[in-house]
Design a protein around this motif. Sequence first.
Motif: not given
Length: 138
Positions: A49-51, A23, A19, A46, A54, A120
């Motif tokens: 959904r990522s949060r 990103e 992931t 994104i 994850l 990140r």
Amino acid sequence: MYSGLLIVHLLAAIAFIGTLFFEVVIWHSAREELVWSAQFMSEQAIARRSRRVLHGVVVVLYGAGIGLAWHYWSMPWTGRFALLLGLKITLALSIIGHYLLLAYLLTHKRLSPKRALWIRRSILAHMVLIVILAKSLW
């Protein structure tokens, strides 16, 4: 039990690193080819959904990691193995620190796109180092 934890930990690490790789390496450059409105909408989608994904992955990753570390807790912490495991744990705790910093910056509305990218990238670098250390353990 140990083998099961190891597999769960490995799969969660793959999901987490994958992931972050998407990103940082793919999405960050690809979004620049989109018009601003598409960038904004897709970035928001994104991120949401990522949060959502994850958070669960991180709980599983750290939970399995704690279970694996617990397996070695009663062993003497000396030698190369202990040093590498200690470094892995330190890097994992540093990642938690990154997320605490991210939460602080978000709640105080001080998170710029540049800072978010730096965080990140740093987390991804930490995760890559953890994988390298994990391979070095054996």
